[in-house]
Motif scaffolding. Structure first.
Motif, PDB file in Angstrom:
ATOM      1  N   ARG A 110       0.839  -1.214   0.000  1.00  0.00           N
ATOM      2  CA  ARG A 110       0.000   0.000   0.000  1.00  0.00           C
ATOM      3  C   ARG A 110       0.873   1.263   0.000  1.00  0.00           C
ATOM      4  O   ARG A 110       0.654   2.207   0.760  1.00  0.00           O
ATOM      5  N   ASP A 111       1.846   1.261  -0.903  1.00  0.00           N
ATOM      6  CA  ASP A 111       2.738   2.415  -1.027  1.00  0.00           C
ATOM      7  C   ASP A 111       1.990   3.600  -1.629  1.00  0.00           C
ATOM      8  O   ASP A 111       1.170   3.446  -2.539  1.00  0.00           O
ATOM      9  N   GLU A 112       2.313   4.797  -1.132  1.00  0.00           N
ATOM     10  CA  GLU A 112       1.660   6.020  -1.604  1.00  0.00           C
ATOM     11  C   GLU A 112       2.526   6.817  -2.572  1.00  0.00           C
ATOM     12  O   GLU A 112       2.023   7.492  -3.470  1.00  0.00           O
ATOM     13  N   VAL A 113       3.848   6.774  -2.351  1.00  0.00           N
ATOM     14  CA  VAL A 113       4.791   7.536  -3.176  1.00  0.00           C
ATOM     15  C   VAL A 113       5.907   6.593  -3.599  1.00  0.00           C
ATOM     16  O   VAL A 113       6.324   5.724  -2.822  1.00  0.00           O
ATOM     17  N   LEU A 114       6.392   6.765  -4.831  1.00  0.00           N
ATOM     18  CA  LEU A 114       7.518   5.983  -5.327  1.00  0.00           C
ATOM     19  C   LEU A 114       8.669   6.931  -5.650  1.00  0.00           C
ATOM     20  O   LEU A 114       8.532   7.841  -6.468  1.00  0.00           O
ATOM     21  N   PHE A 115       9.821   6.730  -4.978  1.00  0.00           N
ATOM     22  CA  PHE A 115      11.048   7.455  -5.288  1.00  0.00           C
ATOM     23  C   PHE A 115      11.870   6.574  -6.230  1.00  0.00           C
ATOM     24  O   PHE A 115      12.205   5.434  -5.877  1.00  0.00           O
ATOM     25  N   VAL A 116      12.200   7.085  -7.418  1.00  0.00           N
ATOM     26  CA  VAL A 116      12.868   6.267  -8.424  1.00  0.00           C
ATOM     27  C   VAL A 116      14.089   6.989  -8.973  1.00  0.00           C
ATOM     28  O   VAL A 116      14.048   8.196  -9.254  1.00  0.00           O
ATOM     29  N   ASP A 117      15.203   6.251  -9.116  1.00  0.00           N
ATOM     30  CA  ASP A 117      16.396   6.808  -9.748  1.00  0.00           C
ATOM     31  C   ASP A 117      16.078   7.206 -11.183  1.00  0.00           C
ATOM     32  O   ASP A 117      15.375   6.485 -11.910  1.00  0.00           O
ATOM     33  N   ALA A 118      16.637   8.334 -11.616  1.00  0.00           N
ATOM     34  CA  ALA A 118      16.456   8.763 -13.011  1.00  0.00           C
ATOM     35  C   ALA A 118      16.903   7.665 -13.973  1.00  0.00           C
ATOM     36  O   ALA A 118      16.266   7.426 -15.005  1.00  0.00           O
ATOM     37  N   SER A 119      17.982   6.970 -13.626  1.00  0.00           N
ATOM     38  CA  SER A 119      18.505   5.908 -14.491  1.00  0.00           C
ATOM     39  C   SER A 119      17.589   4.695 -14.558  1.00  0.00           C
ATOM     40  O   SER A 119      17.806   3.800 -15.384  1.00  0.00           O
ATOM     41  N   LEU A 120      16.564   4.644 -13.706  1.00  0.00           N
ATOM     42  CA  LEU A 120      15.613   3.533 -13.720  1.00  0.00           C
ATOM     43  C   LEU A 120      14.233   3.958 -14.217  1.00  0.00           C
ATOM     44  O   LEU A 120      13.302   3.148 -14.206  1.00  0.00           O
ATOM     45  N   THR A 121      14.099   5.187 -14.640  1.00  0.00           N
ATOM     46  CA  THR A 121      12.776   5.641 -15.085  1.00  0.00           C
ATOM     47  C   THR A 121      12.341   4.945 -16.374  1.00  0.00           C
ATOM     48  O   THR A 121      11.141   4.737 -16.590  1.00  0.00           O
ATOM     49  N   ASP A 122      13.286   4.561 -17.233  1.00  0.00           N
ATOM     50  CA  ASP A 122      12.902   3.780 -18.412  1.00  0.00           C
ATOM     51  C   ASP A 122      12.269   2.455 -17.998  1.00  0.00           C
ATOM     52  O   ASP A 122      11.301   1.993 -18.615  1.00  0.00           O
ATOM     53  N   ARG A 123      12.837   1.869 -16.959  1.00  0.00           N
ATOM     54  CA  ARG A 123      12.299   0.580 -16.470  1.00  0.00           C
ATOM     55  C   ARG A 123      10.880   0.746 -15.939  1.00  0.00           C
ATOM     56  O   ARG A 123       9.986  -0.060 -16.222  1.00  0.00           O
TER      57      ARG A 123
END
Length: 534
Positions: A110-123
């Motif tokens: 039940r996550d509300e926010v996702l912090f993602v590395d720029a290098s993983l945004t394609d994924r």
């Protein structure tokens, strides 16, 4: 009579204050697509404190869940420290999972926010239209951002805009700090929820000389991902010790890690055996690894060839056993380079004594507690302040099957010696029942690994019409060798009972791995299963 001691909550705020107050001159180095980034524990503590204001601004209420999808960098460490200290729960998502597995975990937690590395945004863009989270925040690491997240908020902007304030304690010792999921090799992954108290105790235990022995004199390279049980808790441990931390980012190849060890004068590194085999192999030859003192290894059994190489280099080998459900440290065998591996004390299957705070016992098939005589085999059960009592999903059947009288059933078969040393015999799910008799896949693997032409090996059970199950083995040849199945079978015949000899031995270019670097025996079983011979 009550004590007269100060009432200091045992939460991760202890780590946060340690960073801010004593870490100003202690370096943390991250490898990013834009190059190495150098900061300090003091700066990480300041930025982690700012995350309370960031999460307030994002609308995440106390107790809310925050996911991360990132490599090992200083920003990821900030999140694993700052989110829990802000009274929220951090969930590190394994970046090597399939789309459906990632989405399952995000929904289940039940996550509300996702912090993602720029290098993983394609994924992440591959399933962006199915994300169950309300917001995505991009961690700028120097890589381009996928257009799907062009309008997403940027981590650096949020942290820099947050007021520079003193930490305010918001969590209690038994509040959830983070969620980590098991590998799910036998079904859906299970959520393990750690408390602040458990994290703190576990990390303090890792500083002891009979455990990971992390001290302020160390430079620690954390290869184990943060999404894998918080890098074995070593980020908190390193912060508490005021030791320099080196974070490798996305490249965990042997050559890249060896270059880091040389450049940063690393003294101790933590990784699974498959990483160590690569790191200490030919890939490291151009580099100076003389600063290294200790090897921290766990997650799978170490081979004789790996231990021989560690000893040849004069390194102390810390061989740990544990599991996600215990954050993950349970026992530790500290082996100096002069230890005779052919002696009982050097047996490859020995994993040491329980860490201070951890209790173990052996239980038979009828639930009876078995003696510690070095001969009797039973399932290993454990309890302690950093061992879970249930999984996140209350409807998971494992909440009944995996717990026994308040103890966690580990799924490992073991013997315990009179001096409390634990020796792992096999996994319950991996032991092979052939014609009504048991064959240890682990013992076969250790025997195979002693062959000079074998770099890696794994043994699994395959179906057989007559015997029910038979062992089958897959090996990867050592550099410069070309072992054949007949040679390996002849080698094994001198070391194990003949009826243990594998039904098939195949030589592969590589063994399939799980998302945390262990051998994927489920995939191997599927590959090696074939019509049986009678």
């Amino acid at each position: 009579m009550k004590s007269l001691m100060q009432d200091v909550p045992l939460t991760l705020d202890v780590v946060l204050h340690r960073c801010r107050e004593t870490g100003a001159n202690v370096e943390v180095v991250s490898v990013t697509p834009a190059g190495p980034v150098r900061t300090t524990w003091g700066e990480i503590g300041r930025r982690a404190t700012a995350l309370a204001g960031v999460l307030d601004g994002l609308g995440v209420a106390p107790g809310g869940r925050v996911a991360t999808f990132a490599w090992n960098t200083h920003r990821h460490v900030e999140l694993f420290l700052g989110v829990p200290c802000a009274g929220r729960v951090v969930h590190g998502v394994n970046v090597r999972l399939t789309d459906d597995e990632i989405l399952y975990q995000l929904r289940n937690a039940r996550d509300e926010v996702l912090f993602v590395d720029a290098s993983l945004t394609d994924r992440v863009a591959a399933f962006a239209d199915r994300l169950p989270v309300e917001q995505v925040v991009v961690l700028d690491d120097g890589a381009p951002v996928n257009p799907a997240f062009a309008d997403s908020r940027r981590y650096e902007d949020l942290v820099q805009a947050a007021p520079d304030v003193e930490p305010v304690a918001t969590a209690a010792p038994d509040d959830a700090a983070w969620i980590c999921y098991t590998s799910g090799t036998t079904g859906l992954p299970k959520g393990v929820v750690s408390s602040h108290l458990a994290c703190l105790f576990h990390s303090m235990s890792s500083m002891t000389v009979d455990s990971h022995a992390v001290s302020r004199e160390d430079v620690l390279l954390a290869v184990t991902p943060l999404f894998h049980v918080n890098a074995w808790g070593l980020t908190y441990t390193t912060a508490l010790a005021n030791a320099k931390l080196v974070l490798p980012g996305r490249d965990a190849s042997g050559g890249a890690l060896a270059a880091l060890i040389e450049a940063e004068r690393v003294t101790v590194a933590a990784a699974v055996p498959t990483v160590w085999v690569d790191l200490l192999g030919p890939a490291s030859e151009p580099y100076d690894l003389s600063s290294m003192r200790r090897v921290l290894c766990g997650g799978a059994p170490a081979t004789r060839s790996l231990l021989d190489e560690v000893a040849r280099r004069g390194l102390v080998f810390h061989k740990g056993w544990g599991m996600t459900e215990m954050l993950p440290s349970g026992t530790m065998q500290v082996q100096p380079p002069e230890l005779d591996l052919d002696s009982p004390a050097g047996a490859l299957t020995r994993v040491g004594k329980p860490s201070a705070g951890v209790r173990v016992r052996l239980v038979g098939p009828d639930g009876e507690v078995l003696p510690w005589d070095g001969r009797t085999t039973g399932e290993l059960e454990t309890s302690g302040p950093w061992v879970i009592k249930a999984y996140l999903d209350p409807d998971d059947d494992s909440n009944d099957s995996r717990f026994h009288d308040g103890w966690l059933r580990t799924g490992d078969l073991a013997v315990i010696h009179p001096d409390a040393t634990v020796e792992i015999v096999d996994r319950v799910k991996d032991v092979i029942k052939s014609g009504g008799e048991w064959i240890s896949s682990l013992a076969l693997e250790q025997a195979l690994a002693a062959h000079p032409g074998v770099a890696q090996c794994a043994v699994v059970a395959v179906p057989h019409d007559k015997w029910g199950e038979r062992p089958a083995a897959a090996v990867v040849a050592a550099d410069g060798t070309s072992p054949c199945a007949d040679d390996l079978a002849e080698f094994l015949a001198e070391r194990v009972p003949r009826w243990w000899l594998p039904e098939r031995i195949v030589v592969l270019d590589e063994l399939p791995l799980t998302t945390v670097g262990k051998y994927d025996k489920k995939a191997l079983r599927a590959r090696l299963s074939s019509p049986s011979r009678s």
